[in-house]
Motif scaffolding. Structure first.
Motif, PDB file in Angstrom:
ATOM      1  N   TYR A   1      15.240 -33.632 -37.596  1.00 16.72           N
ATOM      2  CA  TYR A   1      16.396 -34.004 -38.402  1.00 16.72           C
ATOM      3  C   TYR A   1      17.246 -32.813 -38.854  1.00 16.72           C
ATOM      4  O   TYR A   1      18.325 -33.002 -39.427  1.00 16.72           O
ATOM      5  CB  TYR A   1      15.970 -34.815 -39.632  1.00 16.72           C
ATOM      6  CG  TYR A   1      15.053 -34.087 -40.592  1.00 16.72           C
ATOM      7  CD1 TYR A   1      15.562 -33.302 -41.614  1.00 16.72           C
ATOM      8  CD2 TYR A   1      13.675 -34.200 -40.478  1.00 16.72           C
ATOM      9  CE1 TYR A   1      14.726 -32.645 -42.500  1.00 16.72           C
ATOM     10  CE2 TYR A   1      12.830 -33.555 -41.352  1.00 16.72           C
ATOM     11  CZ  TYR A   1      13.357 -32.777 -42.368  1.00 16.72           C
ATOM     12  OH  TYR A   1      12.522 -32.115 -43.235  1.00 16.72           O
ATOM     13  N   GLN A   2      16.785 -31.581 -38.591  1.00 17.33           N
ATOM     14  CA  GLN A   2      17.595 -30.406 -38.946  1.00 17.33           C
ATOM     15  C   GLN A   2      17.188 -29.223 -38.081  1.00 17.33           C
ATOM     16  O   GLN A   2      16.000 -28.996 -37.845  1.00 17.33           O
ATOM     17  CB  GLN A   2      17.404 -30.048 -40.421  1.00 17.33           C
ATOM     18  CG  GLN A   2      18.257 -28.867 -40.893  1.00 17.33           C
ATOM     19  CD  GLN A   2      18.325 -28.776 -42.408  1.00 17.33           C
ATOM     20  OE1 GLN A   2      18.581 -29.773 -43.083  1.00 17.33           O
ATOM     21  NE2 GLN A   2      18.098 -27.593 -42.946  1.00 17.33           N
TER      22      GLN A   2
ATOM     23  N   GLU B   1      18.165 -25.005 -37.628  1.00 13.23           N
ATOM     24  CA  GLU B   1      18.862 -23.845 -38.196  1.00 13.23           C
ATOM     25  C   GLU B   1      18.742 -22.656 -37.248  1.00 13.23           C
ATOM     26  O   GLU B   1      17.685 -22.430 -36.652  1.00 13.23           O
ATOM     27  CB  GLU B   1      18.251 -23.477 -39.554  1.00 13.23           C
ATOM     28  CG  GLU B   1      18.306 -24.605 -40.576  1.00 13.23           C
ATOM     29  CD  GLU B   1      17.548 -24.290 -41.844  1.00 13.23           C
ATOM     30  OE1 GLU B   1      17.636 -25.073 -42.798  1.00 13.23           O
ATOM     31  OE2 GLU B   1      16.844 -23.249 -41.879  1.00 13.23           O
TER      32      GLU B   1
ATOM     33  N   SER C   1      21.569 -38.481 -37.357  1.00 15.60           N
ATOM     34  CA  SER C   1      22.257 -37.734 -38.417  1.00 15.60           C
ATOM     35  C   SER C   1      21.761 -36.286 -38.476  1.00 15.60           C
ATOM     36  O   SER C   1      21.679 -35.692 -39.550  1.00 15.60           O
ATOM     37  CB  SER C   1      22.047 -38.421 -39.763  1.00 15.60           C
ATOM     38  OG  SER C   1      20.661 -38.564 -40.051  1.00 15.60           O
TER      39      SER C   1
ATOM     40  N   ARG D   1      21.240 -32.442 -38.683  1.00 17.22           N
ATOM     41  CA  ARG D   1      22.008 -31.371 -39.336  1.00 17.22           C
ATOM     42  C   ARG D   1      21.823 -30.092 -38.522  1.00 17.22           C
ATOM     43  O   ARG D   1      20.696 -29.617 -38.348  1.00 17.22           O
ATOM     44  CB  ARG D   1      21.535 -31.158 -40.766  1.00 17.22           C
ATOM     45  CG  ARG D   1      21.771 -32.357 -41.683  1.00 17.22           C
ATOM     46  CD  ARG D   1      21.351 -32.025 -43.104  1.00 17.22           C
ATOM     47  NE  ARG D   1      22.183 -30.986 -43.670  1.00 17.22           N
ATOM     48  CZ  ARG D   1      21.782 -30.147 -44.637  1.00 17.22           C
ATOM     49  NH1 ARG D   1      20.553 -30.213 -45.100  1.00 17.22           N
ATOM     50  NH2 ARG D   1      22.609 -29.235 -45.118  1.00 17.22           N
TER      51      ARG D   1
ATOM     52  N   ILE E   1      22.754 -26.162 -38.441  1.00 15.09           N
ATOM     53  CA  ILE E   1      23.226 -25.135 -39.372  1.00 15.09           C
ATOM     54  C   ILE E   1      23.034 -23.748 -38.770  1.00 15.09           C
ATOM     55  O   ILE E   1      21.928 -23.192 -38.793  1.00 15.09           O
ATOM     56  CB  ILE E   1      22.492 -25.213 -40.724  1.00 15.09           C
ATOM     57  CG1 ILE E   1      22.508 -26.642 -41.272  1.00 15.09           C
ATOM     58  CG2 ILE E   1      23.127 -24.250 -41.729  1.00 15.09           C
ATOM     59  CD1 ILE E   1      21.691 -26.824 -42.528  1.00 15.09           C
TER      60      ILE E   1
END
Length: 250
Positions: free
Chosen positions: A52-53, A55, A92, A94, A96
């Motif tokens: 979900y994310q 980086e 959804s 993310r 970054i």
């Protein structure tokens, strides 16, 4: 307060949240050899994970604008590895890219990394359990069964779900199914690939002793996509490039 606490504990019981760190050699887009081994093992152990994310980070060599783009390329490289190995990426997600703007380590090698966060649905129902609960007429996705693009040849990692389907058919002699093939990407089908994909599953079951009277197969081209065409990314293309089963009799 007690209600909120109970809700948080319930959510924690459903999802285990973790992260993975992958490191890169200087100015490289792809993870280093040790990190490639780490993600390969992680994917093997966590096939039901959802990311979900993601980086991206860099060392402090070169300019921030350059390092920001390098961080983005590193993120895309990791995202590609996850997609190719059928790891679910959240709708959804993310993304970054930090570049070099973060609380970095004095050891520059520790700054050249991508970190992705994931959770695992601990209550995910197996395909066998879904089949037991399925009713006549219900449509089931053979999750994990995928094909090379523009081909009826299965990816090697599809074998476990194929073997599971075989065992289900053997254990339930009254079960009759229709095998449905689908393609991604193109509104017009070439060489009837969707039908050939369905027949690949059909032929495997027949070769392993399942009576042909218990099965039908059919191709639907791209007429029933999970995601609308054109798909936004490789994860959506993979999801559309699939085989499903309709329960005819139980």
């Amino acid at each position: 307060m007690k209600i909120i606490l109970c809700f948080l504990l319930f959510c924690t019981s459903l999802f285990a949240q973790e992260k993975v760190e992958l490191f890169f050699d200087f100015n490289h887009n792809e993870p280093n050899s040790q990190s490639k081994s780490i993600i390969k093992q992680w994917m093997k152990e966590n096939p039901t994970a959802e990311v979900y994310q993601i980086e991206g980070y860099c060392d402090t060599v070169d300019t921030q604008s350059y390092n920001l783009k390098l961080a983005e390329r590193r993120i895309k490289a990791v995202e590609s590895i996850l997609n190719q190995n059928k790891i679910k990426i959240s709708d959804s997600i993310r993304i970054i890219p930090f570049g070099e703007v973060f609380d970095f380590s004095s050891n520059q090698a520790e700054n050249r990394k991508v970190v992705f966060f994931y959770h695992i649905n601990l209550n995910e129902v197996s395909f066998s359990d879904k089949m037991k609960k399925a009713t006549v007429g219900e449509l089931l996705n053979l999750k994990g069964m995928n094909f090379y693009n523009m081909s009826e040849v299965m990816l090697p990692e599809s074998l476990p779900i194929l073997e599971e389907l075989l065992q289900i058919m053997r254990a339930n002699p009254q079960l009759k199914i229709e095998i449905q093939g689908h393609i991604c990407c193109n509104p017009l089908e070439v060489q009837d690939i969707s039908t050939k994909r369905a027949k690949t599953v059909y032929d495997f079951l027949v070769a392993n002793g399942i009576d042909t009277e218990r099965m039908k197969y059919k191709g639907f081209a791209s007429s029933r996509p999970i995601y609308p065409l054109p798909e936004k990314n490789e994860a959506e293309r993979i999801a559309n490039r699939r085989v499903e089963l309709r329960i005819l009799e139980k």
